[in-house]
Design an enzyme around this catalytic site. Structure first.
Site: not given
Length: 246
Positions: A51, A53, A111, A198
Protein backbone atom coordinates in the site's frame (compact mmCIF):
# COMPACT_ATOMS: atom_id res chain seq x y z
CA UNK A 1 -7.42 -19.10 -15.57
CA UNK A 2 -4.50 -16.73 -16.17
CA UNK A 3 -2.44 -14.69 -13.71
CA UNK A 4 -1.49 -11.27 -15.12
CA UNK A 5 1.16 -9.05 -13.56
CA UNK A 6 1.15 -5.31 -14.29
CA UNK A 7 3.76 -2.64 -13.60
CA UNK A 8 1.87 0.52 -12.68
CA UNK A 9 2.94 4.17 -12.46
CA UNK A 10 0.85 6.90 -10.87
CA UNK A 11 0.90 10.44 -9.58
CA UNK A 12 -0.45 9.98 -6.07
CA UNK A 13 -1.48 13.62 -5.55
CA UNK A 14 -5.17 13.14 -6.26
CA UNK A 15 -5.51 9.60 -4.90
CA UNK A 16 -6.41 8.67 -1.33
CA UNK A 17 -3.66 6.07 -1.35
CA UNK A 18 -3.50 2.69 -3.07
CA UNK A 19 -5.98 0.55 -1.14
CA UNK A 20 -9.71 0.60 -1.90
CA UNK A 21 -11.70 2.84 0.46
CA UNK A 22 -15.45 3.43 0.25
CA UNK A 23 -16.44 6.65 -1.54
CA UNK A 24 -12.79 7.65 -2.07
CA UNK A 25 -10.66 7.71 -5.22
CA UNK A 26 -7.88 5.15 -4.82
CA UNK A 27 -5.42 3.51 -7.21
CA UNK A 28 -6.75 0.04 -6.54
CA UNK A 29 -10.34 1.17 -6.94
CA UNK A 30 -9.81 2.96 -10.26
CA UNK A 31 -7.72 0.15 -11.72
CA UNK A 32 -10.08 -2.56 -10.53
CA UNK A 33 -13.06 -0.80 -12.09
CA UNK A 34 -11.28 -0.55 -15.45
CA UNK A 35 -10.36 -4.23 -15.36
CA UNK A 36 -13.92 -5.26 -14.56
CA UNK A 37 -15.20 -3.24 -17.50
CA UNK A 38 -12.76 -4.95 -19.86
CA UNK A 39 -13.14 -8.51 -18.59
CA UNK A 40 -16.84 -8.35 -17.58
CA UNK A 41 -15.75 -10.19 -14.40
CA UNK A 42 -17.47 -8.39 -11.54
CA UNK A 43 -15.64 -10.38 -8.88
CA UNK A 44 -12.17 -9.62 -10.25
CA UNK A 45 -9.75 -8.49 -7.53
CA UNK A 46 -6.28 -7.04 -7.88
CA UNK A 47 -3.44 -7.57 -5.40
CA UNK A 48 -0.75 -4.93 -4.95
CA UNK A 49 2.86 -5.37 -3.86
CA UNK A 50 2.07 -3.00 -0.99
CA UNK A 51 0.00 0.00 0.00
CA UNK A 52 1.13 3.54 -0.69
CA UNK A 53 -0.30 6.34 1.44
CA UNK A 54 -2.25 9.30 0.11
CA UNK A 55 0.05 11.56 -1.89
CA UNK A 56 2.79 8.96 -2.43
CA UNK A 57 3.70 8.28 -6.07
CA UNK A 58 4.80 5.12 -7.90
CA UNK A 59 6.94 4.39 -10.93
CA UNK A 60 7.14 0.65 -10.35
CA UNK A 61 4.14 -0.48 -8.31
CA UNK A 62 3.24 -4.09 -9.17
CA UNK A 63 -0.21 -5.67 -9.11
CA UNK A 64 -1.57 -9.03 -10.22
CA UNK A 65 -5.01 -10.43 -10.95
CA UNK A 66 -6.48 -13.76 -12.07
CA UNK A 67 -8.78 -13.68 -15.07
CA UNK A 68 -10.46 -15.85 -17.69
CA UNK A 69 -9.88 -13.18 -20.34
CA UNK A 70 -8.01 -14.26 -23.46
CA UNK A 71 -6.56 -10.81 -24.18
CA UNK A 72 -2.91 -11.33 -25.24
CA UNK A 73 -0.56 -10.26 -22.45
CA UNK A 74 1.10 -7.57 -24.58
CA UNK A 75 -2.30 -5.93 -25.21
CA UNK A 76 -3.18 -5.31 -21.57
CA UNK A 77 -1.35 -1.94 -21.27
CA UNK A 78 -3.10 -0.60 -24.38
CA UNK A 79 -6.52 -1.94 -23.36
CA UNK A 80 -6.25 -0.41 -19.91
CA UNK A 81 -4.53 2.89 -20.61
CA UNK A 82 -7.31 4.10 -22.91
CA UNK A 83 -9.71 3.60 -19.99
CA UNK A 84 -7.54 5.02 -17.21
CA UNK A 85 -7.10 8.66 -16.11
CA UNK A 86 -3.95 10.57 -17.00
CA UNK A 87 -2.44 10.13 -13.53
CA UNK A 88 -2.47 6.32 -13.71
CA UNK A 89 -0.56 4.38 -16.40
CA UNK A 90 0.18 0.71 -17.04
CA UNK A 91 3.83 0.46 -18.09
CA UNK A 92 4.08 -3.26 -18.87
CA UNK A 93 2.35 -6.61 -18.44
CA UNK A 94 3.51 -10.20 -17.96
CA UNK A 95 1.79 -13.55 -17.57
CA UNK A 96 2.86 -15.39 -14.41
CA UNK A 97 2.24 -18.82 -12.86
CA UNK A 98 -0.95 -19.01 -10.81
CA UNK A 99 1.03 -19.08 -7.54
CA UNK A 100 2.59 -15.65 -8.21
CA UNK A 101 1.40 -12.92 -5.82
CA UNK A 102 2.46 -9.28 -6.17
CA UNK A 103 2.97 -8.92 -2.42
CA UNK A 104 4.03 -12.33 -1.15
CA UNK A 105 6.37 -13.11 -4.07
CA UNK A 106 8.28 -9.83 -3.72
CA UNK A 107 11.91 -10.09 -2.55
CA UNK A 108 12.91 -6.43 -2.27
CA UNK A 109 11.45 -2.97 -2.70
CA UNK A 110 13.08 0.26 -3.77
CA UNK A 111 11.80 3.69 -2.74
CA UNK A 112 13.15 7.07 -3.81
CA UNK A 113 12.69 10.34 -1.92
CA UNK A 114 13.30 13.68 -3.66
CA UNK A 115 14.35 16.89 -1.88
CA UNK A 116 14.54 20.29 -3.55
CA UNK A 117 17.17 22.49 -1.84
CA UNK A 118 16.63 25.59 -4.00
CA UNK A 119 15.80 28.92 -2.30
CA UNK A 120 12.36 28.84 -3.93
CA UNK A 121 10.21 25.86 -5.00
CA UNK A 122 10.42 24.56 -8.56
CA UNK A 123 6.87 24.95 -9.85
CA UNK A 124 7.29 22.00 -12.23
CA UNK A 125 8.54 19.63 -9.51
CA UNK A 126 6.53 20.83 -6.51
CA UNK A 127 4.24 17.78 -6.64
CA UNK A 128 7.19 15.36 -6.53
CA UNK A 129 9.91 16.96 -4.38
CA UNK A 130 9.89 18.20 -0.78
CA UNK A 131 11.16 21.78 -0.71
CA UNK A 132 13.79 22.30 2.02
CA UNK A 133 15.15 25.88 1.62
CA UNK A 134 17.92 25.38 4.20
CA UNK A 135 21.53 24.28 3.76
CA UNK A 136 21.92 20.53 4.02
CA UNK A 137 25.20 18.65 4.46
CA UNK A 138 24.93 15.50 2.32
CA UNK A 139 28.19 14.10 3.71
CA UNK A 140 26.79 14.08 7.25
CA UNK A 141 23.58 12.52 5.95
CA UNK A 142 25.54 9.76 4.18
CA UNK A 143 27.51 9.13 7.36
CA UNK A 144 24.28 8.67 9.32
CA UNK A 145 22.88 6.12 6.85
CA UNK A 146 25.74 3.70 7.62
CA UNK A 147 23.98 2.88 10.89
CA UNK A 148 20.78 1.85 9.08
CA UNK A 149 22.30 -0.66 6.67
CA UNK A 150 21.74 -4.23 7.74
CA UNK A 151 19.08 -5.88 9.88
CA UNK A 152 17.64 -3.73 12.66
CA UNK A 153 14.54 -3.14 14.74
CA UNK A 154 13.09 0.03 13.18
CA UNK A 155 10.45 0.74 15.84
CA UNK A 156 11.83 4.28 16.24
CA UNK A 157 11.41 4.85 12.51
CA UNK A 158 7.82 3.80 11.88
CA UNK A 159 4.43 5.27 12.69
CA UNK A 160 3.43 4.63 16.31
CA UNK A 161 0.17 3.07 15.08
CA UNK A 162 1.95 0.48 12.90
CA UNK A 163 -0.11 -2.70 13.43
CA UNK A 164 2.62 -5.31 12.90
CA UNK A 165 4.46 -6.59 15.96
CA UNK A 166 7.72 -7.57 14.23
CA UNK A 167 9.45 -4.34 13.30
CA UNK A 168 12.76 -5.88 12.28
CA UNK A 169 13.66 -5.12 8.68
CA UNK A 170 16.81 -5.34 6.56
CA UNK A 171 18.08 -2.42 4.48
CA UNK A 172 20.51 -3.33 1.70
CA UNK A 173 21.50 0.12 0.47
CA UNK A 174 20.83 3.83 0.80
CA UNK A 175 22.19 5.88 -2.10
CA UNK A 176 22.38 9.64 -2.63
CA UNK A 177 22.30 11.46 -5.95
CA UNK A 178 22.72 15.21 -6.39
CA UNK A 179 21.65 17.09 -9.51
CA UNK A 180 21.38 20.87 -9.46
CA UNK A 181 19.25 21.74 -6.42
CA UNK A 182 17.78 18.25 -6.14
CA UNK A 183 18.91 15.59 -3.72
CA UNK A 184 17.40 12.12 -4.17
CA UNK A 185 17.78 9.36 -1.60
CA UNK A 186 17.15 5.76 -2.68
CA UNK A 187 16.32 3.04 -0.16
CA UNK A 188 16.41 -0.67 -1.01
CA UNK A 189 15.24 -3.21 1.53
CA UNK A 190 13.40 -6.47 2.04
CA UNK A 191 10.33 -4.48 3.10
CA UNK A 192 9.34 -1.28 4.87
CA UNK A 193 7.15 -0.38 7.81
CA UNK A 194 4.40 2.23 7.76
CA UNK A 195 6.02 5.66 7.17
CA UNK A 196 9.49 4.15 7.65
CA UNK A 197 11.14 5.79 4.64
CA UNK A 198 9.54 9.17 5.37
CA UNK A 199 10.71 9.11 9.01
CA UNK A 200 14.21 8.06 7.96
CA UNK A 201 14.26 11.00 5.54
CA UNK A 202 12.98 13.42 8.19
CA UNK A 203 15.73 12.25 10.53
CA UNK A 204 18.39 12.56 7.83
CA UNK A 205 17.25 16.12 7.09
CA UNK A 206 17.79 17.01 10.75
CA UNK A 207 21.27 15.47 10.49
CA UNK A 208 21.93 17.47 7.32
CA UNK A 209 20.90 20.68 9.12
CA UNK A 210 23.14 19.92 12.10
CA UNK A 211 20.29 19.39 14.56
CA UNK A 212 21.23 15.73 15.01
CA UNK A 213 24.61 14.05 14.77
CA UNK A 214 25.27 10.93 12.69
CA UNK A 215 26.50 9.37 15.92
CA UNK A 216 23.02 9.79 17.43
CA UNK A 217 21.59 7.10 15.13
CA UNK A 218 22.59 3.97 17.14
CA UNK A 219 20.94 5.34 20.29
CA UNK A 220 17.77 6.24 18.37
CA UNK A 221 17.59 2.73 16.90
CA UNK A 222 18.23 1.13 20.27
CA UNK A 223 15.55 3.23 22.00
CA UNK A 224 12.73 1.68 19.94
CA UNK A 225 10.83 4.89 20.58
CA UNK A 226 9.16 6.87 17.77
CA UNK A 227 9.60 10.16 19.67
CA UNK A 228 13.40 9.85 19.49
CA UNK A 229 13.60 9.99 15.67
CA UNK A 230 12.96 12.93 13.36
CA UNK A 231 9.78 14.19 11.78
CA UNK A 232 7.80 12.37 9.08
CA UNK A 233 8.77 13.90 5.73
CA UNK A 234 5.79 14.81 3.49
CA UNK A 235 4.26 12.13 1.29
CA UNK A 236 4.67 13.96 -2.02
CA UNK A 237 8.46 13.53 -2.10
CA UNK A 238 8.22 9.73 -1.99
CA UNK A 239 7.99 7.35 -4.95
CA UNK A 240 7.76 3.55 -4.96
CA UNK A 241 10.44 3.05 -7.57
CA UNK A 242 10.73 -0.70 -8.08
CA UNK A 243 9.58 -4.06 -6.73
CA UNK A 244 12.13 -6.84 -7.20
CA UNK A 245 11.12 -10.48 -7.58
CA UNK A 246 13.44 -13.27 -8.76
Amino acid sequence: MRNIRLTVAYDGTDFHGFQVQPQLRTVQGVLQEALRLITKEEALQIHGSGRTDAGVHAWGQVVNFVTRSRIPVEKWPVALNVRLPNDLVIREAFEEPLDFHARFSAKRKVYRYMIDRAPYPNVFQARYAYHVPYPLNPDRMREATAYFIGRHDFTSFCAAATPVEDKVRELYRIDFEEKDSFLSITFEGEGFLWNMVRILVGTLILVGRGRLSPDDMPAILEARDRTRAGFTAPAHGLTLWEVIYQ
